[in-house]
Write an enzyme that holds these catalytic residues in place. Structure first.
Site, PDB file in Angstrom:
ATOM      1  N   SER A 123       0.817  -1.213   0.000  1.00 22.41           N
ATOM      2  CA  SER A 123       0.000   0.000   0.000  1.00 22.41           C
ATOM      3  C   SER A 123       0.851   1.263   0.000  1.00 22.41           C
ATOM      4  O   SER A 123       0.327   2.356  -0.194  1.00 22.41           O
ATOM      5  CB  SER A 123      -0.916   0.015   1.228  1.00 22.41           C
ATOM      6  OG  SER A 123      -0.146   0.013   2.420  1.00 22.41           O
ATOM      7  N   HIS A 144      -3.085  -3.926  -5.403  1.00 19.37           N
ATOM      8  CA  HIS A 144      -3.389  -3.416  -4.064  1.00 19.37           C
ATOM      9  C   HIS A 144      -4.871  -3.568  -3.745  1.00 19.37           C
ATOM     10  O   HIS A 144      -5.718  -2.830  -4.257  1.00 19.37           O
ATOM     11  CB  HIS A 144      -2.961  -1.949  -3.951  1.00 19.37           C
ATOM     12  CG  HIS A 144      -3.221  -1.358  -2.607  1.00 19.37           C
ATOM     13  ND1 HIS A 144      -3.520  -0.024  -2.411  1.00 19.37           N
ATOM     14  CD2 HIS A 144      -3.231  -1.918  -1.364  1.00 19.37           C
ATOM     15  CE1 HIS A 144      -3.708   0.203  -1.121  1.00 19.37           C
ATOM     16  NE2 HIS A 144      -3.545  -0.935  -0.476  1.00 19.37           N
ATOM     17  N   GLU A 156      -6.227  -1.480  -6.845  1.00 18.01           N
ATOM     18  CA  GLU A 156      -5.324  -0.592  -7.579  1.00 18.01           C
ATOM     19  C   GLU A 156      -4.283  -1.451  -8.294  1.00 18.01           C
ATOM     20  O   GLU A 156      -3.522  -2.173  -7.643  1.00 18.01           O
ATOM     21  CB  GLU A 156      -4.634   0.391  -6.638  1.00 18.01           C
ATOM     22  CG  GLU A 156      -5.566   1.440  -6.050  1.00 18.01           C
ATOM     23  CD  GLU A 156      -4.850   2.398  -5.106  1.00 18.01           C
ATOM     24  OE1 GLU A 156      -5.122   3.608  -5.162  1.00 18.01           O
ATOM     25  OE2 GLU A 156      -4.011   1.942  -4.304  1.00 18.01           O
ATOM     26  N   ASN A 194      -4.463   6.440  -1.148  1.00 20.23           N
ATOM     27  CA  ASN A 194      -3.739   6.938   0.028  1.00 20.23           C
ATOM     28  C   ASN A 194      -3.144   8.321  -0.189  1.00 20.23           C
ATOM     29  O   ASN A 194      -2.771   8.989   0.772  1.00 20.23           O
ATOM     30  CB  ASN A 194      -2.643   5.950   0.431  1.00 20.23           C
ATOM     31  CG  ASN A 194      -3.192   4.795   1.236  1.00 20.23           C
ATOM     32  OD1 ASN A 194      -4.193   4.926   1.927  1.00 20.23           O
ATOM     33  ND2 ASN A 194      -2.553   3.647   1.134  1.00 20.23           N
TER      34      ASN A 194
END
Length: 506
Positions: A123, A144, A156, A194
Site C-alpha cells: 500500500s 493493491h 489498484e 492513500n
C-alpha cells in the site's frame, strides 16, 4: 495477455487478514489457491478464519454449505515456499518492509516459471523500487486490495517503471473477473487512494486544532451534510492513529515534505499518549464500557415571525435549498443579485473560501452568515454556518431560524476559511486534479478509486464539476489567501479549467 482463467493456480504469500482475504477472493472466483506463511500454523489459521466467517453466511442461508466446502477445498495451506512454484499468479501480502519484500521476490523469481506474474499488495512501497532488484522486473505489478479484501471492491493495479503493460492488463482483467473494480495507477507515493484521501483527515484535524468545532460536531457535519459514511475522527479511531499517522508521514516525506501532506500535531499527541482509537479504548472518542458518545453542537430552536425570503441571484449548487424553503411554506421573492438569501436581518451566502468576517468587510455586508456545502441540499439533515464578527445577534438568530424552517439542524462553527465540507471537498478535488496532472491515473479511475475504495458519496473530480466551473479553484484561492500558506495552492489543472470554463469531464 487475456485474464487468467480459473485453471491458473494462484498463490498468496502471507496469511494475515489481508492475505487470507485475497485467498478467499481468488478461491471464490474458482482458482486453486496456495496459501503460504512463514509463521508455523499461520496458513492453516488463515484458512480456518475464512471458514469461520463464511460459515456464518451458510447459517444465515446466504450461502450453500456445498459451495463453502468447495471453496475451502480450493484453498491449500502450504508450509514450504517451493510448493507455490506451479502458480501462474503469486500475490505477496507480507509485512510492509522494502528489504523483506525484495528478498521474497528474489526467491519467487528463482522458484516460479518464467511466465508467472508476481504481484505485490503493498500500500505504500514503490513498485519500481521493489522491481529494481529483480532479474525480470517487467513481470512485477502492484495489485493493491483494500481491507477487508472480500468486501471492498477496489483493486489498484500499479505499474512500476519496468512493469510490462501486458502483465498489468492481465491483472486488471483478472481482478475484474474476480468481481472487483480495478483501476490503473502509476507507482507514485500513495498511489491513488492513500494520496488523494489525505485531505479528508487533514482538514478536520486542522479545524479541531484551530478550535473551529469539536470532533463530534465535525463528524456529524461530514456525515449529515457531506454524506460520507463516517467522519474523519470516527474513521481514524477505527483505522488506528498509529497507522493513519504513519501513512500521512510516509506520504509527507515521500513528497519531499510538501505542506499539502503536513501531519497533524493533534494526531501526533494522540499517538504519543497511546490513544490509538478503538484498539486502545481511547482516541478522539472513548470506547470504554459504558462510555457515551458526545453529541454534536446544535443551535437551539429560534423563533421568527418572518415569512418572506428574498433570493438574490443563483445559489449555484445550493439551489435546492430554495426549494426546501418554499416547501416549508415560506414566500420566495427572486431578484437579481450575487447569490444570497435575505431573511429578517440576516444575509446568507454559500462559502466561497473566505472567512465570513473578511467577506463582510470586503462586501460591506455586516450581517453576513455563511453556510457550508452539502452533498445534496434536498436531503441534508445538518448544515454548518459561520458568522461575521460584525453580525448582530438578531441576524444570527434569523439565519438559524431560516435554516431550521427548512428542516435542518444547524451547527455554528468558528469563522474559518471554507467552513467544513466545502474546504474538504475542494482539497480532495485538488489532490485528485494533481494526481491526474502528474499522470498517476485517469479522471475516471481517480473518481472510481475514491468511491470503491473508501465509499465516498461521489468522486471528488465529479463533485468539483457539479459545483460549477471554476468554483473549486476560487474557493482554494481564497483559502490560500486567508492562510497565506502553500498548503492550499490550487492545482495547475484546476486553474486551467477555471479559465477555460470547463470541468474534468468536459
Amino acid at each position: 495477455m487475456p485474464a487468467l482463467d480459473t485453471q491458473t493456480k494462484v498463490a498468496v504469500i502471507g496469511a494475515g487478514a489481508m492475505g487470507a482475504g485475497i485467498a478467499q477472493v481468488a478461491a471464490q472466483a474458482g482458482h486453486h489457491v496456495f496459501l503460504h506463511d512463514q509463521r508455523e500454523g499461520a496458513a492453516e489459521a488463515g484458512r480456518a478464519g475464512i471458514a469461520k466467517v463464511l460459515q456464518r453466511r451458510v447459517d444465515k442461508g446466504k450461502m450453500d454449505q456445498q459451495d463453502l466446502d468447495a471453496l475451502l477445498d480450493r484453498i491449500q495451506p502450504v508450509a514450504d515456499l517451493s510448493e507455490v512454484a506451479e502458480s501462474g499468479l503469486v500475490i505477496e501480502a507480507i509485512v510492509e518492509n522494502l528489504d523483506i519484500k525484495r528478498g521474497l521476490l528474489a526467491d519467487l523469481e528463482a522458484l516460479c516459471r518464467e511466465d508467472a506474474i508476481l504481484a505485490t499488495n503493498t500500500s505504500s512501497i514503490s513498485v519500481t523500487s521493489l522491481g529494481a532488484g529483480m532479474k525480470h522486473p517487467g513481470r512485477l505489478v502492484g495489485m493493491h486490495f483494500f481491507n477487508p479484501a472480500p468486501l471492498m471492491a477496489l483493486v489498484e493495479v500499479v505499474l512500476g517503471l519496468a512493469t510490462d503493460k501486458a502483465v498489468a492488463e492481465t491483472v486488471y482483467d483478472t481482478a475484474a473477473n474476480w468481481g472487483k473494480k480495478p483501476v490503473y495507477a502509476t507507482s507514485t507515493p500513495g498511489f491513488i487512494v492513500n494520496r488523494v484521501a489525505r485531505p479528508f483527515y487533514a482538514e478536520s484535524l486542522r479545524l479541531v486544532q484551530e478550535q473551529a468545532a469539536d470532533p463530534a460536531t465535525l463528524d456529524a457535519l461530514i456525515r449529515e451534510a457531506g454524506n460520507f459514511r463516517m467522519g474523519a475522527f470516527e474513521l481514524t479511531d477505527l483505522i488506528g492513529h498509529d497507522v493513519n499517522y504513519a501513512v500521512t508521514n510516509s506520504v509527507f516525506n515521500a513528497y519531499y515534505q510538501d505542506t499539502r501532506f503536513l501531519p497533524s500535531l493533534v494526531q501526533q499527541e494522540l499517538v504519543s499518549a497511546g490513544r490509538l482509537g478503538r484498539k486502545s479504548g481511547q482516541g478522539f472518542y472513548s470506547y470504554q464500557e459504558g462510555a457515551e458518545r458526545p453529541e454534536p453542537q446544535t443551535e437551539a430552536p429560534r423563533q421568527s415571525n418572518e415569512s418572506v425570503v428574498i433570493v438574490e441571484g443563483s445559489l449555484g449548487p445550493a439551489s435546492a435549498l430554495v426549494d426546501r424553503l418554499r416547501d416549508a411554506g415560506l414566500k420566495i421573492i427572486e431578484r437579481a443579485g450575487n447569490g444570497q438569501l435575505r431573511f429578517g436581518q440576516a444575509v446568507l451566502a454559500l462559502t466561497d473560501g473566505r472567512m465570513a468576517t473578511e467577506r463582510a468587510a470586503e462586501e460591506g455586508c455586516a450581517n453576513l452568515v455563511l453556510f457550508d456545502l452539502a452533498f445534496d441540499y434536498a436531503q441534508a439533515s445538518r448544515l454548518a454556518i459561520a458568522t461575521a464578527d460584525q453580525a448582530s445577534g438578531q441576524a444570527i438568530d434569523d439565519a438559524c431560524a431560516l435554516l431550521q424552517k427548512a428542516g435542518l439542524e444547524v451547527s455554528r462553527i468558528a469563522d474559518r476559511p471554507g467552513l467544513v465540507i466545502m474546504r474538504t471537498v475542494a482539497m480532495l478535488a485538488n489532490e485528485g486534479a494533481d494526481a491526474h496532472l502528474h499522470g498517476v491515473a485517469t479522471v475516471d479511475d481517480i473518481d472510481l478509486a475514491m468511491k470503491a475504495g473508501l465509499n465516498y458519496p461521489e468522486g471528488p473530480l465529479s463533485w468539483s464539476d457539479r459545483l460549477g466551473a471554476g468554483r473549486t479553484f476560487t474557493v482554494l484561492t481564497n483559502i490560500q489567501n486567508s492562510y497565506g500558506e502553500d498548503r492550499y495552492r490550487p492545482s495547475l489543472l484546476l486553474r486551467k479549467n477555471c479559465f477555460a470554463n470547463k470541468g474534468f469531464y468536459a
